[in-house]
Design an enzyme around this catalytic site. Structure first.
Site, PDB file in Angstrom:
ATOM      1  N   PRO A 230      25.388  65.381  41.963  1.00 37.37           N
ATOM      2  CA  PRO A 230      25.826  64.065  41.897  1.00 37.37           C
ATOM      3  C   PRO A 230      26.849  64.016  40.693  1.00 37.37           C
ATOM      4  O   PRO A 230      27.607  62.950  40.677  1.00 37.37           O
ATOM      5  CB  PRO A 230      24.663  63.307  41.685  1.00 37.37           C
ATOM      6  CG  PRO A 230      23.558  64.019  41.164  1.00 37.37           C
ATOM      7  CD  PRO A 230      23.783  65.329  41.669  1.00 37.37           C
TER       8      PRO A 230
ATOM      9  N   HIS B  11      38.198  51.026  37.137  1.00 39.01           N
ATOM     10  CA  HIS B  11      37.888  51.830  35.803  1.00 39.01           C
ATOM     11  C   HIS B  11      39.129  52.723  35.387  1.00 39.01           C
ATOM     12  O   HIS B  11      39.536  53.671  36.228  1.00 39.01           O
ATOM     13  CB  HIS B  11      36.690  52.617  35.769  1.00 39.01           C
ATOM     14  CG  HIS B  11      35.397  51.570  35.862  1.00 39.01           C
ATOM     15  ND1 HIS B  11      34.538  51.836  34.707  1.00 39.01           N
ATOM     16  CD2 HIS B  11      35.079  50.626  36.451  1.00 39.01           C
ATOM     17  CE1 HIS B  11      33.628  50.936  34.579  1.00 39.01           C
ATOM     18  NE2 HIS B  11      33.829  49.960  35.933  1.00 39.01           N
TER      19      HIS B  11
ATOM     20  N   TYR C 237      38.237  64.051  38.849  1.00 37.38           N
ATOM     21  CA  TYR C 237      37.573  62.939  38.961  1.00 37.38           C
ATOM     22  C   TYR C 237      38.200  61.685  39.751  1.00 37.38           C
ATOM     23  O   TYR C 237      37.567  61.090  40.404  1.00 37.38           O
ATOM     24  CB  TYR C 237      37.114  62.397  37.308  1.00 37.38           C
ATOM     25  CG  TYR C 237      35.970  61.521  37.168  1.00 37.38           C
ATOM     26  CD1 TYR C 237      34.892  61.827  36.956  1.00 37.38           C
ATOM     27  CD2 TYR C 237      36.328  60.213  37.397  1.00 37.38           C
ATOM     28  CE1 TYR C 237      33.676  60.854  36.928  1.00 37.38           C
ATOM     29  CE2 TYR C 237      35.029  59.191  37.389  1.00 37.38           C
ATOM     30  CZ  TYR C 237      34.079  59.819  37.217  1.00 37.38           C
ATOM     31  OH  TYR C 237      32.978  58.562  37.004  1.00 37.38           O
TER      32      TYR C 237
ATOM     33  N   LYS D  68      31.337  62.858  43.739  1.00 36.73           N
ATOM     34  CA  LYS D  68      32.097  63.384  44.695  1.00 36.73           C
ATOM     35  C   LYS D  68      31.805  63.233  46.148  1.00 36.73           C
ATOM     36  O   LYS D  68      32.345  63.322  47.149  1.00 36.73           O
ATOM     37  CB  LYS D  68      32.682  64.792  44.372  1.00 36.73           C
ATOM     38  CG  LYS D  68      33.568  65.110  43.371  1.00 36.73           C
ATOM     39  CD  LYS D  68      34.895  64.707  43.788  1.00 36.73           C
ATOM     40  CE  LYS D  68      35.998  64.498  42.730  1.00 36.73           C
ATOM     41  NZ  LYS D  68      36.163  63.125  42.299  1.00 36.73           N
TER      42      LYS D  68
ATOM     43  N   TYR E 150      29.219  59.584  29.901  1.00 31.78           N
ATOM     44  CA  TYR E 150      28.591  60.577  30.439  1.00 31.78           C
ATOM     45  C   TYR E 150      28.217  61.304  28.999  1.00 31.78           C
ATOM     46  O   TYR E 150      29.087  61.755  28.111  1.00 31.78           O
ATOM     47  CB  TYR E 150      29.484  61.681  31.188  1.00 31.78           C
ATOM     48  CG  TYR E 150      29.847  61.068  32.509  1.00 31.78           C
ATOM     49  CD1 TYR E 150      30.692  60.243  32.877  1.00 31.78           C
ATOM     50  CD2 TYR E 150      29.282  61.850  33.590  1.00 31.78           C
ATOM     51  CE1 TYR E 150      31.116  59.911  34.136  1.00 31.78           C
ATOM     52  CE2 TYR E 150      29.604  61.444  34.983  1.00 31.78           C
ATOM     53  CZ  TYR E 150      30.367  60.572  35.090  1.00 31.78           C
ATOM     54  OH  TYR E 150      30.611  60.212  36.632  1.00 31.78           O
TER      55      TYR E 150
HETATM   56  C1  DHB Z   1      27.342  57.105  39.471  1.00 30.76           C
HETATM   57  C2  DHB Z   1      26.739  58.345  40.165  1.00 30.76           C
HETATM   58  C3  DHB Z   1      27.509  59.449  39.817  1.00 30.76           C
HETATM   59  O1  DHB Z   1      27.102  60.548  40.178  1.00 30.76           O
HETATM   60  C4  DHB Z   1      28.516  59.418  38.902  1.00 30.76           C
HETATM   61  O2  DHB Z   1      29.170  60.631  38.302  1.00 30.76           O
HETATM   62  C5  DHB Z   1      28.911  58.404  38.419  1.00 30.76           C
HETATM   63  C6  DHB Z   1      28.457  56.891  38.609  1.00 30.76           C
HETATM   64  C7  DHB Z   1      26.540  55.869  39.859  1.00 30.76           C
HETATM   65  O3  DHB Z   1      25.727  55.802  40.832  1.00 30.76           O
HETATM   66  O4  DHB Z   1      27.032  54.708  39.452  1.00 30.76           O
END
Ligand code: DHB
Length: 392
Positions: free
Chosen positions: A294, A76, A386, A298, A205
Site C-alpha cells: 500500500p 494535495h 507519486y 498506487k 510519511y
Molecule cells: C492512504 C493509503 C496509502 O497507502 C497511502 O500511501 C496514502 C494514503 C490512505 O488510505 O489514506
C-alpha cells in the site's frame, strides 16, 4: 431456472476498473454487462486507500460531469517525509507540475455507480462467477449464478476480469488462479479511522526508530492513520490508548489530535504480477492482474491505467477490427505495472524498519532517506512516481 445474455464485453467486477471500463466502452459505442458478487451497499462501504493521481483525476473529470473529486475531495500539493526528527516537504507542483487528490475510493465508487446506472448500464450485483468458458475462442462465456441462485451465462466478444486479487477470471488467462510473480514482506499496517480533525495539513510519511507511520485523512471530521505492525497482528488486541501511544511515538515533532477510533484493521503486504494478462479474448485488469504493497497508494491508480490501455485496445478490436493494440496490451500494461511495483516496493523499504534490521541497515536507510530528501533530483523522482506517470 437459467438465463443467458449476450453483450460485446462482459466485465467481471464493479470496482473502479470495471466501472470506468464500461464508461469508456460506452463512449466508443460498445455495450457491456458488468457482474459483481457483492451488493451495491458492500461495494460502497469497503474502506480502501484515498489518494488519486493527477491522471486519474483528469480522467474522472472527463468522463463524469458530476464527479465530486473537486468538492468532497481535496487537492494535495505535497507530502511530508519525516525521519531523524526532521520533516522534509516534497512539493509536487514545483517539482513536476502535478498534484494528487485525497478522495477515498468508496466515494469514487459511489460517483461511478451513479454515473453508470443513470446511463442504463446492465450492472448485476450478487452474481457469483464460476469461471469463463473459452471453448468458442471468439465468444467466451462467463458462467455464473445470479442473486436468486439461478444460473446465468453471459456470452461476449471479450471478457474482462476486473474481479480483484482473488480473481476467478484469472484461471482463464493463466491456467491457475495464482500463477505469477510474488513477493511477501515482513510488514503489515495497523489502520484506524478516527473522529478528529486533521493533525497536519498534508500527509506525513514518517520513518522512526520504532517503525513507520502514515498520517492520512478522510474528511474534516474523520482521519485515517496507519502504523507498521506484524502482519499477523490482531486488530482487536491493543486498547485505544495503546494505539495512540504507538502512533504518537512514531511521529515525533507533531502532536496528533486524537478522538474516538471508529474502525481498526490490519492490512497485509504483498506484491504480485500475474504471469499473463491476456489469453485470446479474455484479459485481466487491476488487482486481478497485480497487487502492490500500500505504501504510495498506487493500487487503484494502476488499475485505472490498465483500463485506459485496454479500452483503447478493445475499441480497435471491436470497432475497427484491428488486432494490433490488443496484441500489444500485455506488454504496454506491464511497463507501467513494473514501474508501479518498483515504486511501491521502494517506498515500503525506504520507510519501514525491518524486524531484523541491524545498526548498519538503519544507518544506510537514513542515508537513503537523506539522499532522496536533500536532492532536487531525488525529490523529483519521488514526486513523478507519486503523482503518477502520464496515462497513454
Ligand atoms: C492512504 C493509503 C496509502 O497507502 C497511502 O500511501 C496514502 C494514503 C490512505 O488510505 O489514506
Amino acid at each position: 431456472m437459467s438465463s443467458s445474455v449476450s453483450t460485446r464485453v462482459a466485465i467481471v467486477g464493479a470496482g473502479p476498473a470495471g466501472l470506468i471500463l464500461s464508461q469508456l466502452l460506452a463512449d466508443a459505442g460498445i455495450d457491456s454487462v458488468i457482474v459483481d458478487s457483492r451488493s451495491r451497499e458492500d461495494i460502497e462501504a469497503t474502506i480502501r486507500a484515498g489518494i488519486l493521481e493527477q491522471g486519474t483525476v483528469d480522467l474522472l473529470r472527463r468522463i463524469d460531469p458530476d464527479t465530486r473529486v473537486d468538492t468532497v475531495g481535496n487537492r494535495h500539493d505535497g507530502i511530508e517525509l519525516r525521519f531523524g526528527d526532521e520533516g522534509h516537504r516534497i512539493d509536487f507542483p514545483a517539482l513536476v507540475g502535478r498534484s494528487v487528490w485525497l478522495y477515498p475510493q468508496h466515494e469514487v465508487l459511489k460517483d461511478l455507480l451513479a454515473l453508470r446506472l443513470r446511463a442504463g448500464q446492465d450492472l448485476r450485483f450478487g452474481v457469483s462467477v464460476a469461471g469463463v468458458d473459452s471453448s468458442d475462442p471468439k465468444h467466451p462465456v462467463v458462467v455464473a449464478t445470479d442473486a436468486r441462485g439461478e444460473s446465468l451465462s453471459v456470452t461476449a466478444d471479450f471478457v474482462v476480469g476486473a474481479d480483484g486479487s482473488r480473481s476467478v477470471v484469472r484461471a482463464a488467462v493463466t491456467d491457475a488462479r495464482s500463477t505469477g510473480h510474488f513477493r511477501e514482506y515482513p510488514y503489515g499496517w495497523f489502520g484506524i479511522l478516527c473522529e478528529a480533525p486533521p493533525s497536519s495539513p498534508e500527509l506525513i510519511y514518517s520513518n522512526s526508530e520504532a517503525g513507520f507511520a502514515l498520517i492520512s485523512q478522510r474528511s474534516p471530521e474523520v482521519q485515517r492513520m496507519y502504523f507498521q505492525c506484524d502482519p499477523g497482528a490482531d486488530p482487536a488486541a491493543p486498547s485505544d490508548a495503546e494505539i495512540w501511544d504507538t502512533l504518537q511515538a512514531r511521529v515525533p515533532g507533531t502532536t496528533l489530535i486524537d478522538g474516538p477510533i471508529i474502525q481498526r484493521d490490519v492490512l497485509r503486504f504483498r506484491s504480485f504480477v500475474a504471469r499473463d494478462l491476456r489469453r485470446g479474448r479474455v484479459a485481466l485488469v487491476g488487482d486481478a492482474a497485480h497487487t502492490v504493497p500500500p505504501t504510495g497508494a498506487k493500487g487503484m491508480n494502476l488499475a485505472i491505467a490498465d483500463v485506459v490501455l485496454l479500452s483503447d485496445a478493445l475499441r480497435a478490436l471491436l470497432v475497427d477490427q484491428n488486432e494490433g493494440p490488443i496484441d500489444g496490451y500485455e506488454e504496454r500494461a506491464l511497463d507501467r505495472i513494473w514501474k508501479a511495483q518498483h515504486f511501491s516496493w521502494w517506498m515500503t523499504n525506504l520507510l519501514h524498519v525491518a524486524p531484523d534490521a541491524t545498526e548498519f541497515d538503519r544507518r544506510r536507510q537514513l542515508g537513503e532517506l537523506r539522499t532522496v530528501a536533500e536532492s532536487e533530483a531525488g525529490r523529483t523522482l519521488l514526486a513523478e512516481a507519486y503523482t503518477g506517470w502520464p496515462l497513454s
